[in-house]
Write an enzyme that holds these catalytic residues in place. Structure first.
Site, PDB file in Angstrom:
ATOM      1  N   HIS A 176       0.835  -1.207   0.000  1.00 34.03           N
ATOM      2  CA  HIS A 176       0.000   0.000   0.000  1.00 34.03           C
ATOM      3  C   HIS A 176       0.878   1.269   0.000  1.00 34.03           C
ATOM      4  O   HIS A 176       0.713   2.154  -0.855  1.00 34.03           O
ATOM      5  CB  HIS A 176      -0.910  -0.034   1.238  1.00 34.03           C
ATOM      6  CG  HIS A 176      -1.822   1.145   1.376  1.00 34.03           C
ATOM      7  ND1 HIS A 176      -3.145   1.095   0.999  1.00 34.03           N
ATOM      8  CD2 HIS A 176      -1.621   2.403   1.828  1.00 34.03           C
ATOM      9  CE1 HIS A 176      -3.709   2.274   1.217  1.00 34.03           C
ATOM     10  NE2 HIS A 176      -2.798   3.089   1.724  1.00 34.03           N
ATOM     11  N   GLU A 177       1.812   1.331   0.928  1.00 32.74           N
ATOM     12  CA  GLU A 177       2.650   2.536   1.008  1.00 32.74           C
ATOM     13  C   GLU A 177       3.551   2.658  -0.224  1.00 32.74           C
ATOM     14  O   GLU A 177       3.838   3.759  -0.679  1.00 32.74           O
ATOM     15  CB  GLU A 177       3.487   2.533   2.300  1.00 32.74           C
ATOM     16  CG  GLU A 177       2.674   2.496   3.600  1.00 32.74           C
ATOM     17  CD  GLU A 177       1.559   3.537   3.699  1.00 32.74           C
ATOM     18  OE1 GLU A 177       1.680   4.618   3.081  1.00 32.74           O
ATOM     19  OE2 GLU A 177       0.546   3.262   4.384  1.00 32.74           O
ATOM     20  N   HIS A 186       1.651   4.430  -2.886  1.00 29.16           N
ATOM     21  CA  HIS A 186       1.690   5.891  -2.703  1.00 29.16           C
ATOM     22  C   HIS A 186       3.039   6.437  -3.199  1.00 29.16           C
ATOM     23  O   HIS A 186       3.119   7.480  -3.841  1.00 29.16           O
ATOM     24  CB  HIS A 186       1.552   6.238  -1.216  1.00 29.16           C
ATOM     25  CG  HIS A 186       0.151   6.185  -0.678  1.00 29.16           C
ATOM     26  ND1 HIS A 186      -0.882   6.905  -1.223  1.00 29.16           N
ATOM     27  CD2 HIS A 186      -0.384   5.521   0.383  1.00 29.16           C
ATOM     28  CE1 HIS A 186      -2.004   6.680  -0.513  1.00 29.16           C
ATOM     29  NE2 HIS A 186      -1.728   5.841   0.457  1.00 29.16           N
ATOM     30  N   GLU A 237      -5.027   7.811  -2.846  1.00 27.90           N
ATOM     31  CA  GLU A 237      -5.471   6.532  -2.295  1.00 27.90           C
ATOM     32  C   GLU A 237      -5.787   5.534  -3.421  1.00 27.90           C
ATOM     33  O   GLU A 237      -5.656   4.329  -3.246  1.00 27.90           O
ATOM     34  CB  GLU A 237      -6.692   6.786  -1.404  1.00 27.90           C
ATOM     35  CG  GLU A 237      -6.947   5.752  -0.341  1.00 27.90           C
ATOM     36  CD  GLU A 237      -5.822   5.566   0.664  1.00 27.90           C
ATOM     37  OE1 GLU A 237      -4.940   6.451   0.800  1.00 27.90           O
ATOM     38  OE2 GLU A 237      -5.808   4.513   1.316  1.00 27.90           O
TER      39      GLU A 237
HETATM   40 ZN    ZN Z   1      -3.121   5.196   1.950  1.00 24.01          ZN
END
Ligand code: ZN
Length: 498
Positions: free
Chosen positions: A264-265, A268, A294
């Protein structure tokens, strides 16, 4: 003021904003990854406060708005980047100026106090403790709606603040479709007697760490242009485009937590690393909205890496570290990384139920801002909505209405960005599939074509295009939640054979 003078003022301010923001990000990284000595906390807070004040006064000054107005009058002569720069600075100035200064100060003091009280209230599961703070906070937010202005629903003013272009009309349609198609599926899965095999036991943290370089490389994160660290609540932070940092929290008893939060990170971070360099001087090496950011993290985490094809790549890597997986096959792993079940806690929710947790918060915030309900009624309404939408009822407020920090900090209108962002992600992937063999890339373990598509159509544009325009340009259509709902419905109906 001439056009040249206006550009000169804005370019100088944007450069100062960039350097101060970088300094703040480094100081914050240091504090969160290595800690601040107890005795230094006040001085640390003062440094952060002073630098933030400098950021504020760079934007809120007469020459900012004079420059913006000069350039707005010359709109047809501006390039796309110049126009977007003018739009963004003008927006920030006008938002900050819309709030009376004494009200803004009172809000900051209230938010700081409320967040401390919230921690104790949650620990004791005592809603009455936080209630007077929530009453003041919601009252302030209702006035904020008026200061920002709206045409139809007061909540629109706050929604647009976090997610440009979002309003009650669009979100009612979005959540309405979730209620109709996804809520019944969650209930069906909850009632299903056959449960998939779960990953259980303890997994050595040292071995978990060995998986991370492979995993972050897989997503396209450039480790030479960043750093990794460990924190309590994982995040991604950008110092500059060549220094984008990600963090992880390891749990010995939960192998999937660190794996998927790192993906997830990384999602980003890849976005931040891929923004076009020339956007920096315009202050546009940024995202147009929280939802778009997101969309990138969740697209990697869920749509790419919770796929059957990725399970096939992941299994041999897990076997290298953990004998535990010697008896597992790809299909079992695919099912284990996609376990869906009705639950009470948003941050632990699975891919299928997550947006229903957001829907509870959306409906309550909307009614609060319209003045239809009061803060005192929240615990009961919260429990009723969880029961209605997800099929579970909290036994106490700690695992119910008190679980999130957002409201005590004054972030009302923030939650929907998580759900909308995920839906943007599904629409991007759907469009990408027209030219990229996404499953083939995952099977081969080479995401270069996927990353190339995202860089070209999403990442490199930074904040030049607003979310609606970015979606239209990248996918050929305006935002349509259909792609997300179809994706979830098909994936989980197949997984659970319901
Ligand atoms: Zn996030």
């Amino acid at each position: 003021m001439t056009k040249l003078q206006a550009f000169d003022v804005l370019f100088r301010k944007i450069e100062a904003v960039r350097h101060i923001s970088a300094a703040l990000a480094v100081i914050n990284w240091d504090a969160l990854t290595t800690g601040v000595p107890e005795k230094s906390l006040p001085a640390h807070g003062a440094t952060m406060g002073w630098l933030s004040g400098e950021l504020f006064s760079l934007i809120v000054s007469p020459d900012s708005i004079e420059s913006v107005e000069t350039l707005e009058a010359l709109d047809s002569e501006l390039t796309a980047n110049e126009r977007a720069m003018t739009r963004e600075v003008g927006r920030r100035y006008r938002k900050l100026m819309a709030v009376p200064p004494d009200e803004f100060q009172a809000f900051n003091a209230l938010a700081a106090q409320a967040q401390t009280v919230w921690e104790t209230a949650r620990a004791k599961s005592d809603y009455d403790m936080i209630l007077p703070y929530y009453e003041k906070m919601f009252d302030y937010q209702r006035r904020l709606c008026d200061w920002y202005g709206y045409s139809k629903h007061p909540y629109d003013a706050l929604l647009d603040d976090y997610e440009r272009g979002a309003d009650v009309e669009t979100l009612d349609r979005f959540f309405g479709a979730l209620r109709e198609k996804i809520a019944p599926l969650v209930k069906k899965i909850g009632a299903n007697k056959e449960k998939p095999k779960e990953i259980e036991g303890l997994f050595d943290i040292g071995k978990q760490k060995k998986l991370m370089p492979w995993l972050t490389d897989f997503t396209g994160y450039d480790r030479a242009r960043g750093k990794t660290g460990e924190v309590e609540h994982p995040f991604c932070t950008t110092i500059n485009r060549h220094d984008v940092r990600i963090t992880t929290k390891y749990h010995e008893d939960n192998l999937l937590s660190a794996l998927f939060s790192t993906i997830h990170e990384s999602g980003h971070a890849v976005y931040e690393q891929n923004m076009a360099e020339e956007l920096e001087r315009y202050g546009l090496a940024d995202t147009p909205s929280m939802g778009v950011h997101e969309s990138q993290s969740r697209l990697y985490e869920n749509m790419l890496c919770r796929s059957r094809a990725f399970a096939g790549r992941l299994l041999p890597k897990l076997r290298e570290q953990f004998d535990y997986f010697s008896g597992w096959d790809e299909d079992a792993l695919y099912r284990a990384i996609n376990i869906a079940r009705p639950s009470l806690i948003r941050i632990e929710a699975d891919e299928l139920t997550y947006s229903l947790h957001i829907m509870v918060r959306y409906e309550l915030e909307k009614a609060l801002m319209a003045g239809e309900i009061q803060a005192a009624e929240l615990p009961g309404l919260w429990a009723d909505k969880y029961e209605e939408l997800i099929g579970v009822r909290p036994e106490n407020d700690a695992v119910g209405v008190l679980q999130d920090v957002h409201w005590s900090g004054g972030a009302i209108g923030y939650f929907p960005t998580y759900a909308v962002g995920t839906a943007y992600g599904a629409q991007f992937v759907n469009a990408m599939r027209k030219t990229v063999d996404v499953d083939g890339c995952l099977e081969k373990g080479d995401l270069a074509p996927v990353n190339g598509w995202l860089k070209e159509n999403v990442h490199r544009h930074g904040a030049v295009l607003l979310p609606g325009d970015l979606l239209k340009q990248a996918t050929g259509e305006p935002f349509d939640p259909k792609y997300y709902i179809d994706y979830l419905g098909e994936k989980f109906t197949d997984l659970y054979m319901v």
